[in-house]
Design a protein around this motif. Structure first.
Motif, short mmCIF file in Angstrom:
data_model
loop_
_atom_site.label_atom_id
_atom_site.label_comp_id
_atom_site.label_asym_id
_atom_site.label_seq_id
_atom_site.Cartn_x
_atom_site.Cartn_y
_atom_site.Cartn_z
N GLU A 287 0.83 -1.21 0.00
CA GLU A 287 0.00 0.00 0.00
C GLU A 287 0.86 1.26 0.00
O GLU A 287 0.60 2.23 -0.73
CB GLU A 287 -0.93 0.00 1.21
CG GLU A 287 -1.87 -1.19 1.30
CD GLU A 287 -2.93 -1.16 0.22
OE1 GLU A 287 -3.14 -0.09 -0.37
OE2 GLU A 287 -3.53 -2.21 -0.05
N SER A 291 1.29 4.23 -3.05
CA SER A 291 0.96 5.64 -2.80
C SER A 291 2.19 6.54 -2.91
O SER A 291 2.09 7.69 -3.39
CB SER A 291 0.34 5.80 -1.40
OG SER A 291 -0.89 5.12 -1.34
N LEU A 333 -3.03 8.87 3.20
CA LEU A 333 -2.12 7.77 3.51
C LEU A 333 -1.80 7.73 5.00
O LEU A 333 -1.71 6.66 5.61
CB LEU A 333 -0.83 7.92 2.69
CG LEU A 333 0.17 6.78 2.82
CD1 LEU A 333 -0.43 5.47 2.36
CD2 LEU A 333 1.42 7.10 1.99
N GLN A 391 -7.35 4.40 -1.89
CA GLN A 391 -6.27 3.41 -1.85
C GLN A 391 -6.56 2.25 -2.81
O GLN A 391 -5.68 1.75 -3.51
CB GLN A 391 -6.10 2.87 -0.43
CG GLN A 391 -4.84 2.06 -0.22
CD GLN A 391 -3.59 2.91 -0.33
OE1 GLN A 391 -3.54 4.05 0.15
NE2 GLN A 391 -2.57 2.38 -1.00
#
Length: 406
Positions: A287, A291, A333, A391
């Motif tokens: 993840e 990002s 984030l 996301q």
């Protein structure tokens, strides 16, 4: 449990015989009470006394053979004695008849008794655990041959069963030695009768020193009192851990025994926890990389734009839009990772009304490696968690671009 070894069987038989002899000796030595006995008991005692005075089997066979030859011998001797023969002929024939008669009598006794003695020796050998002896003359077709053949077949069967029991015992011992769970067997008095290598390591004592110890002395009394399948917190060698307890009942010689199996759950839980953390870190890393890659790309583009000597007229608008995307993505984030940190799992979504079209238009600008197009469609307002949805779309776009580049 596996079958007992011949030595143990012989020991048990010898102990039983000794107990029987002791009981008989105590019966013979007990004082006789002078009391009136009923006629049936007196008759029974007379029968026992008469049976004790009976001659044995060999003498009965000899006596019956002698009796069977008496009529013929007496008639022959009478005819010989009353006939007109000389004394020398009479005595010679008399000795011949008597010797012939006695010879056949003793031969008959030997032919009857000797096979029975052989059969007795065979049965004694089987009783002692020697299954290698076989009887000769075991041919089918007559009564004695059938009996000897059956005894030989019985010896072969016992030998095969003994070998099977020995192999099964060896296999059981090997499995118990190699298995990494602690196994204990307790008798009806809760005394230890069997333990494997893992159990010895758990108690830090060899089997020779702890056999016949009670479950309470070994610290396993509570385990024997729990359900057949339960989990307990127990301490061994000063270390507390969670143990899976499995208990079952089996019988040996008709006496109930308990089999106790202990499994260390702490090691399994630690391994599962380690794997769970590895999966969590892998997901978080994926993840974060998805990002941070577009954030790094947009930051590089802004840095290149600022360093130009001749900037385009709308550079301030581009810089403000890029910085806004960076701030928004960094905040989302941060919230996403904070939720993972608090809960160590995907957080519960916080539903809000989100414009799908504006959200997608903003996210496609984060991908700079390839131009991502958007098909014309009406704007749709949905209820969703914007951070989690962003996301998800970032991962989807990045995976699609990776596939296109390959």
């Amino acid at each position: 449990m596996a079958s007992e070894s011949p030595a143990r069987t012989d020991t048990a038989i010898a102990a039983a015989e000794a107990a029987l002899r002791s009981a008989r000796r105590e019966t013979h030595e007990a004082p006789v009470e002078k009391k009136k006995r009923n006629p049936s008991s007196v008759r029974h005692e007379h029968e026992i006394a008469w049976q004790g005075k009976r001659i044995n089997f060999e003498r009965r066979v000899l006596l019956m053979a002698l009796i069977a030859g008496v009529p013929g011998t007496v008639i022959s001797v009478a005819l010989l004695w009353w006939g007109d023969y000389s004394a020398k002929v009479q005595w010679t024939l008399l000795m011949f008849i008597v010797c012939w008669w006695l010879g056949f009598v003793f031969a008959l006794q030997r032919r009857v008794v000797q096979p029975l003695q052989t059969l007795s020796n065979l049965l004694a050998a089987l009783h002692e655990g020697d299954y290698s002896i076989r009887a000769r003359g075991a041919t089918r077709g007559d009564a004695l041959g059938d009996v000897l053949a059956e005894v030989n077949d019985f010896g072969v069967l016992l030998r095969e069963q003994r070998l099977g029991a020995m192999e099964a015992t060896a296999l059981l011992r090997t499995v118990m030695r190699e298995i990494d769970v602690a196994i204990f067997a307790f008798d009806a008095e809760e005394r230890l009768r069997l333990i494997n290598a893992a159990g010895e390591s758990l108690l830090a004592r060899p089997a020779e020193r702890i056999l016949n110890f009670t479950a309470e002395e070994l610290g396993l009394r509570e385990a024997l009192r729990c359900d057949e399948n339960c989990t307990m917190q127990m301490s061994f060698r000063g270390k507390a851990a969670r143990w899976g307890v499995r208990r079952t009942v089996f019988r040996e010689h008709g006496v109930p025994h308990q089999l106790l199996v202990l499994t260390d759950l702490s090691r399994t839980l630690r391994e599962e926890e380690r794997l769970a953390w590895q999966r969590l870190v892998r997901v978080l890393g994926h993840e974060l990389n998805n990002s941070l890659a577009p954030i790094k790309s947009i930051a590089g583009s802004l840095q290149s734009l600022i360093r130009r000597e001749h900037r385009p007229e709308d550079w301030q608008e581009d810089a403000e839009r890029g910085l806004s995307v960076l701030a928004s993505r960094a905040a989302a984030l941060g919230r996403f990772t904070a939720s993972y940190t608090r809960l160590a799992k995907l957080p519960e979504p916080r539903l809000q009304k989100v414009s799908a079209k504006s959200l997608i238009e903003r996210l496609v600008n984060l991908e700079t490696r390839l131009k991502v197009g958007i098909l014309a469609s009406p704007d749709v307002v949905i209820e969703a968690d914007p951070d989690q949805l962003e996301q998800l779309l970032i991962n989807l776009i990045r995976n699609g671009v990776d596939a296109a580049l390959e």
